[in-house]
Design an enzyme around this catalytic site. Structure first.
Site, mmCIF file in Angstrom:
data_model
loop_
_atom_site.group_PDB
_atom_site.id
_atom_site.type_symbol
_atom_site.label_atom_id
_atom_site.label_comp_id
_atom_site.label_asym_id
_atom_site.label_seq_id
_atom_site.Cartn_x
_atom_site.Cartn_y
_atom_site.Cartn_z
ATOM 1 N N HIS A 279 28.209 42.110 42.941
ATOM 2 C CA HIS A 279 27.249 40.994 42.533
ATOM 3 C C HIS A 279 27.006 40.228 43.305
ATOM 4 O O HIS A 279 27.834 39.679 44.422
ATOM 5 C CB HIS A 279 27.899 40.496 41.252
ATOM 6 C CG HIS A 279 29.388 39.617 41.508
ATOM 7 N ND1 HIS A 279 29.458 38.329 42.093
ATOM 8 C CD2 HIS A 279 30.707 40.255 41.361
ATOM 9 C CE1 HIS A 279 30.708 38.230 41.904
ATOM 10 N NE2 HIS A 279 31.319 39.253 41.708
ATOM 11 N N ASP A 291 34.214 37.854 47.191
ATOM 12 C CA ASP A 291 33.914 37.929 45.889
ATOM 13 C C ASP A 291 32.419 37.510 45.884
ATOM 14 O O ASP A 291 32.294 36.340 45.813
ATOM 15 C CB ASP A 291 34.683 37.051 45.160
ATOM 16 C CG ASP A 291 34.456 37.417 43.684
ATOM 17 O OD1 ASP A 291 33.566 38.339 43.293
ATOM 18 O OD2 ASP A 291 35.031 36.566 42.915
ATOM 19 N N GLU A 325 27.155 37.728 37.698
ATOM 20 C CA GLU A 325 28.321 38.175 37.413
ATOM 21 C C GLU A 325 29.387 37.113 36.851
ATOM 22 O O GLU A 325 29.807 37.060 35.938
ATOM 23 C CB GLU A 325 29.261 39.310 38.203
ATOM 24 C CG GLU A 325 30.451 39.842 37.712
ATOM 25 C CD GLU A 325 31.680 39.334 37.887
ATOM 26 O OE1 GLU A 325 32.445 39.800 37.206
ATOM 27 O OE2 GLU A 325 31.719 38.369 38.489
ATOM 28 N N GLU A 326 29.312 36.222 37.666
ATOM 29 C CA GLU A 326 30.491 35.089 37.763
ATOM 30 C C GLU A 326 30.351 34.341 36.396
ATOM 31 O O GLU A 326 31.626 33.983 35.772
ATOM 32 C CB GLU A 326 30.319 34.251 38.957
ATOM 33 C CG GLU A 326 30.771 34.903 40.091
ATOM 34 C CD GLU A 326 32.174 35.286 40.313
ATOM 35 O OE1 GLU A 326 33.175 35.053 39.358
ATOM 36 O OE2 GLU A 326 32.636 35.757 41.249
ATOM 37 N N ASP A 353 33.890 45.365 43.588
ATOM 38 C CA ASP A 353 34.118 43.661 43.084
ATOM 39 C C ASP A 353 35.393 43.439 43.179
ATOM 40 O O ASP A 353 35.971 42.767 42.186
ATOM 41 C CB ASP A 353 33.563 43.371 41.761
ATOM 42 C CG ASP A 353 33.688 42.051 41.502
ATOM 43 O OD1 ASP A 353 33.745 41.191 42.537
ATOM 44 O OD2 ASP A 353 33.281 41.468 40.499
ATOM 45 N N HIS A 423 37.481 32.879 44.628
ATOM 46 C CA HIS A 423 36.868 31.471 43.788
ATOM 47 C C HIS A 423 37.312 30.288 44.381
ATOM 48 O O HIS A 423 37.220 29.271 43.974
ATOM 49 C CB HIS A 423 37.156 31.515 42.191
ATOM 50 C CG HIS A 423 36.502 32.654 41.364
ATOM 51 N ND1 HIS A 423 36.727 32.706 40.200
ATOM 52 C CD2 HIS A 423 36.047 33.753 42.004
ATOM 53 C CE1 HIS A 423 36.140 34.022 39.721
ATOM 54 N NE2 HIS A 423 35.576 34.632 40.803
HETATM 55 ZN ZN LIG Z 1 33.576 39.150 41.503
#
Ligand SMILES: [Zn+2]
Length: 467
Positions: A279, A291, A325-326, A353, A423
């Site tokens: 993503h 990520d 995606e998030e 991912d 994140h």
């Molecule tokens: Zn991800």
């Protein structure tokens, strides 16, 4: 009898030849990735020149343009953008939080959760109720929660070897914590960061209010693991301490964005599609290198490595860089919707991912016949220390493509350090190792090559029909 022996010998010889050929193709793929890979260079640009790529942001738009332009340089058969509307949420000013204990002010690091509402302009200050799950919350009920800040402090389980399982065991606090606490009249929510390490980084991530009425939608933030420990200790000394936090994040109208797609059209079965993807969006605190910048550049390199290794796919191979995606999965939903409308037969979809760490193998969603075929390829991966071939999840973006007969997979790198960065502000380029990233790209290319060569069993529950 004689004929049978000859047939058996011929069969063995053919199978041996296939295996020999596959071995040498894989060797070439790994060699090309490690000596002439492009994934690290792309990741450097995506991370350091562009940075965090939250859906709907200027950076997300730059990432779309950049990856499209880079795919166009590869000499693929087609490169295009697939339009999709995405949510747009902005963090605003840096958040602030503190509590007072024994006359001292202790500042702690927090960050708003994605999709959260802001606090009042001057912030919110209230007593704190510490809980570990929704049952505990429900047992306290409205009487003990109304007017308070709910502090979810269930840590990730350290004895689980798969850190994704540890994450899965905790993430409902982040996703639904505000929704649950809002029902009992809480005025805010603080969630322990999804991190196995003790440090000062708060980790953001998506949250939802479900269909809670607007007046029950309360601000929700993550606190670093160190901050969570300090707050919990302080609450043992003084249950009435007041916690203050302030955030001014905002949700906007949906905006136009895109999935980025590149394709090598198959020369024998062009309507059998194999896709590989990651993503393109990321959270905003770091630069999204693990990520999912890693998955994006590895997927791009799969098509490039196929070409560089002289492989001419029989089936159509696509790289799909999914948007959003998030915090919405809109790109994945759109891709599956269009694929269905066009009646495109997606036989295999692979997602990366789970970070750019040393690859260990893959997790599969497949019926037993197709999974047996995969297990037959295991030995080919031995020289590269790739050993994990298990049934399980695949990836959020490829999930909507599942059918009874196709195969979905997720690359499974070593997961021990992933949640140190996930994140958070330290999900940055310098934490990705070049060789580990390249090994991942080669491992993905090898599996795509095998699925392209052997296909999947098109009929559920029966033996494979060879083409
Ligand atoms: Zn991800």
């Amino acid at each position: 009898m004689k004929t049978r022996i000859v047939t058996i010998i011929l069969c063995c010889f053919t199978a041996f030849n296939f295996a020999q050929n596959d071995e040498s193709v894989l060797k070439e793929v790994y060699k090309t990735s490690l000596t002439n890979g492009k994934s690290y260079e792309w990741l450097e640009h995506l991370s350091n020149e562009i940075g965090g790529r939250l859906s709907g942001s200027k950076n997300a738009e730059l990432a779309v343009q950049y990856t499209k332009a880079e795919l166009e340089k590869l000499g693929l058969d087609k490169v295009w953008l697939q339009p999709v509307m995405v949510p747009k949420w902005e963090r605003g000013e840096k958040e602030k939080a503190f509590f007072e204990i024994a006359g001292f002010v202790k500042e702690v690091n927090i960050c708003a959760l994605g999709g959260s509402v802001a606090t009042a302009k001057d912030g919110v200050s209230a007593e704190v109720v510490e809980v570990h799950d929704f049952e505990e919350l429900a047992a306290l009920g409205k009487e003990k929660i109304e007017g308070k800040i709910v502090f979810y402090n269930r840590p990730m389980q350290a004895d689980l070897i798969s850190t994704f399982n540890a994450y899965g065991g905790c993430v409902n606090q982040r996703y639904a914590g505000a929704m649950e606490a809002g029902k009992y009249g809480a005025v805010g929510v603080i969630v322990r960061s999804m991190n196995l390490r003790q440090d000062d980084y708060p980790h953001t991530g998506s949250m939802s209010y479900g269909d809670l009425p607007i007046n029950q939608r309360i601000p929700s933030a993550a606190i670093s693991t160190n901050g969570a420990e300090k707050l919990s200790e302080a609450l043992k000394q003084n249950k009435e301490l007041k916690f203050y936090f302030k955030q001014n994040c905002k949700q906007f109208e949906d905006v136009q964005s895109y999935n980025v797609i590149g394709e090598i059209t198959g020369h024998k079965f062009p309507n059998e599609y194999i896709i590989v993807g990651g993503h393109l969006d990321s959270w905003d605190l770091g630069d999204g290198a693990h990520d999912d910048g890693a998955g994006v550049v590895q997927s791009m390199d799969v098509l490039r490595l196929l070409k560089k290794s002289g492989i001419k796919p029989k089936r159509t191979i696509r790289v799909v860089l999914f948007m959003n995606e998030e915090n919405g999965l809109r790109g994945a939903t759109k891709y599956a919707e269009v694929a269905k409308a066009k009646n495109e037969n997606h036989i295999f979809a692979l997602e990366s991912d789970a970070g750019g760490f040393t690859p260990r193998g893959f997790s599969f969603a497949a019926n037993s016949t197709n999974f047996d075929q995969v297990l037959g390829w295991k030995d080919l991966f031995k020289p590269y220390l790739i050993h994990y071939f298990e049934l399980g999840g695949s990836g959020a973006d490829v999930g909507p493509l599942k059918t009874d007969t196709n195969v979905l997979a997720g690359l499974r790198p070593d997961s021990q350090r992933y949640f140190d960065h996930h994140h958070a502000a330290n999900d940055t380029f310098e934490h990705v190792n070049k060789r580990e990233l390249e090994l991942g790209a080669a491992t993905m290319t090898a599996l795509v090559y095998l699925f392209d060569k052997y296909g999947v069993n098109p009929i559920s529950g029966t033996k494979k029909i060879k083409d």
